[in-house]
Design an enzyme around this catalytic site. Structure first.
Site, short mmCIF file in Angstrom:
data_model
loop_
_atom_site.label_atom_id
_atom_site.label_comp_id
_atom_site.label_asym_id
_atom_site.label_seq_id
_atom_site.Cartn_x
_atom_site.Cartn_y
_atom_site.Cartn_z
N TYR A 141 0.86 -1.18 0.00
CA TYR A 141 0.00 0.00 0.00
C TYR A 141 0.89 1.23 0.00
CZ TYR A 141 -3.43 3.47 1.67
OH TYR A 141 -4.23 4.57 1.82
N ASP A 239 9.31 2.94 -0.10
CA ASP A 239 8.25 3.56 0.69
C ASP A 239 8.41 3.09 2.12
OD1 ASP A 239 6.05 4.55 1.89
OD2 ASP A 239 4.59 3.64 0.53
N LYS A 267 4.26 8.31 9.38
CA LYS A 267 3.96 7.64 10.65
C LYS A 267 4.94 8.07 11.76
CE LYS A 267 0.85 4.39 8.57
NZ LYS A 267 0.95 3.93 7.19
C1 LIG Z 1 0.28 4.43 5.82
C2 LIG Z 1 1.04 4.26 4.56
C3 LIG Z 1 0.96 5.19 3.51
C4 LIG Z 1 -0.02 6.33 3.50
O1 LIG Z 1 0.21 7.23 4.53
P1 LIG Z 1 -0.99 8.21 4.99
O2 LIG Z 1 -0.33 9.12 5.96
O3 LIG Z 1 -2.03 7.31 5.59
O4 LIG Z 1 -1.48 8.89 3.78
C5 LIG Z 1 1.81 5.05 2.44
N1 LIG Z 1 2.69 4.03 2.37
C6 LIG Z 1 2.79 3.10 3.36
C7 LIG Z 1 3.79 2.01 3.24
C8 LIG Z 1 1.94 3.17 4.46
O5 LIG Z 1 1.99 2.22 5.39
#
Ligand SMILES: *Cc1c(COP(=O)(O)O)cnc(C)c1O
Length: 427
Positions: A141, A239, A267
């Site tokens: 994701y 990512d 995060k």
């Molecule tokens: C949570 C997440 C996102 C998106 O971040 P948001 O702050 O929720 O938009 C993108 N990439 C990864 C790997 C994630 O876990």
């Protein structure tokens, strides 16, 4: 206030009663919890119940809830004004701290969410390579922008119908620029590059996958992706929105011996605020406006309250790294739960990586999306409810990871283990 009455009010004015679909309880049944307050490793719900929190705001709250140092830093920053739409020292302090810990990053841009960070990273990769195609892995994701909601994990995996394009409203013309390969399969990456010579801008991957549950990379997998991308003249985007500062001071790609061209973070590094970042070496980052021709902007980007919280969190992590102790706690969870599940004949096994874990309702933990989807999600739902009834909040979906924070004590881990043993016995 009961959860039911509050959720009824929420559902009347908010679609599904939640502001992010991953908070819904559709996959596990029952009414979503609603938090009145949090302190350390615990939540207090609006009905007064207390829960041990293994969500930690999807990993963001690495020091636990309402940490006094962070709360103070936030109050001090807020008293100076909450946003100006003009530069402040806090954003420089945060960018300097991130750059100092990431050898392959010279410059940082701060944004408001992981989604934005990845969206910008993709545009930047396309801008500097002059190519359109993107390769992503099934079950990873990367936020909810159009081109990345193709075979995406997390909430779309929990609520979706399994279609390639994981959301209505995404033009075919956009989705067709995203090529999808299985995670943990380097040969599939090489084949995808070979099938589209000179056309792929970037391959994007979560170094440790966290959005189909916890699925660590096989040894050598990430390095093979780097080599395949660079051999094809494409960029590697790691990512690390979950990974960054979650396992160590810095990035997991560095620990894995890979050098991504662009990295995205969120995060943990947001300090509990809507703050995320992307970084790369100077020649790539300078392609962003105003120095370059790749446009990106944000009214609240580098917000001074958010950066004050983030700087405090990064400084505290650096002063006294909690990672070894957190990882030891997760190892204890995995060992004890796996032994107990086996003893009770429950086909559930914990797969862990450093400070994250997922209880998979399967005897063989997954290595990719196809194997993750073999899990018994109905059994996971019963396990989740059993844990909730015993005061432990796990993720309300099989396809997410659970987190510990530095505030999780040995007594909290004992509680989690006892709750799991009682739940297994009841199953
Ligand atoms: C949570 C997440 C996102 C998106 O971040 P948001 O702050 O929720 O938009 C993108 N990439 C990864 C790997 C994630 O876990």
């Amino acid at each position: 206030m009961t959860l039911e009455s509050l959720f009824a009010r929420a559902s009347a004015v908010i679609p599904g009663g939640v502001n992010s679909p991953v908070r819904a309880f559709n996959a596990v049944g029952g009414t979503p919890i609603c938090v009145a307050s949090g302190k350390g490793s615990h939540l207090t719900l609006t009905d007064g119940r207390e829960l041990l929190d293994c969500c930690c705001s999807w990993g963001a709250m690495i020091l636990g809830h309402a940490d006094p140092g962070v709360t103070e830093a936030v109050a001090r920053a807020a008293a100076r004004g909450t946003t100006f739409g003009i530069g402040t020292p806090g954003e420089v302090e945060l960018a300097e701290r991130l750059v100092a810990r990431i050898p392959f990053v010279d410059k940082i841009r701060l944004v408001n969410s992981g989604t934005e960070a990845v969206m910008t990273a993709i545009r930047l990769a396309r801008g500097v390579t002059g190519r359109d195609l993107i390769i992503k892995c099934e079950g990873c994701y990367h936020g909810h922008s159009d081109g990345l909601l193709v075979s995406a994990g997390s909430g779309v995996l929990t609520s979706g119908d399994g279609a390639q394009v994981a959301s209505a409203g995404i033009p075919q013309a956009v989705a067709q620029d995203t090529l999808v390969i299985p995670y943990n399969d380097a040969e599939a990456a090489r084949r995808a590059f070979a099938a589209h010579p000179g056309r792929v801008a970037a391959l994007i991957v979560e170094p440790v996958a966290g959005n189909m549950g916890c699925v660590p990379p096989r040894p050598g997998y990430l390095k093979a992706l780097e080599e395949a991308a660079h051999a094809a003249g494409a960029l590697l985007i790691c990512d690390e929105v979950i990974n960054a500062w979650r396992f160590r001071l810095g990035l997991w790609s560095e620990a894995a011996g890979v050098t991504p061209d662009i990295v995205t973070m969120g995060k943990v590094i947001g300090g509990g605020f809507p703050l995320a970042a992307l970084g790369a070496r100077a020649e790539i980052m300078d392609a962003l406006a105003p120095t370059g021709r790749v446009y990106q902007a944000g009214t609240l980007s580098g917000n001074p309250v958010a950066t004050a919280a983030a700087v405090e969190v990064l400084d505290r992590l650096a002063a006294d790294p909690p990672y070894p102790a957190m990882a030891a706690k997760v190892r204890r969870v995995a060992e004890r739960l796996n032994a107990a599940a086996e003893r009770h004949g429950v086909p559930l096994r914990v797969q862990a990586h450093e400070t994250i874990f997922t209880p998979f309702a399967a005897v063989t933990p997954p290595t990719d999306l196809a194997t993750a989807q073999r899990c018994d999600t109905a059994l996971y739902a019963r396990f989740f409810q059993g844990m909730l009834a015993r005061g432990v909040y796990l993720e309300p979906s099989q396809y997410e990871v659970c987190f510990v924070s530095a505030a999780h004590t040995e007594a909290d881990i004992d509680h989690l283990i006892q709750a799991a043993e009682a739940t297994f016995a009841a199953l």
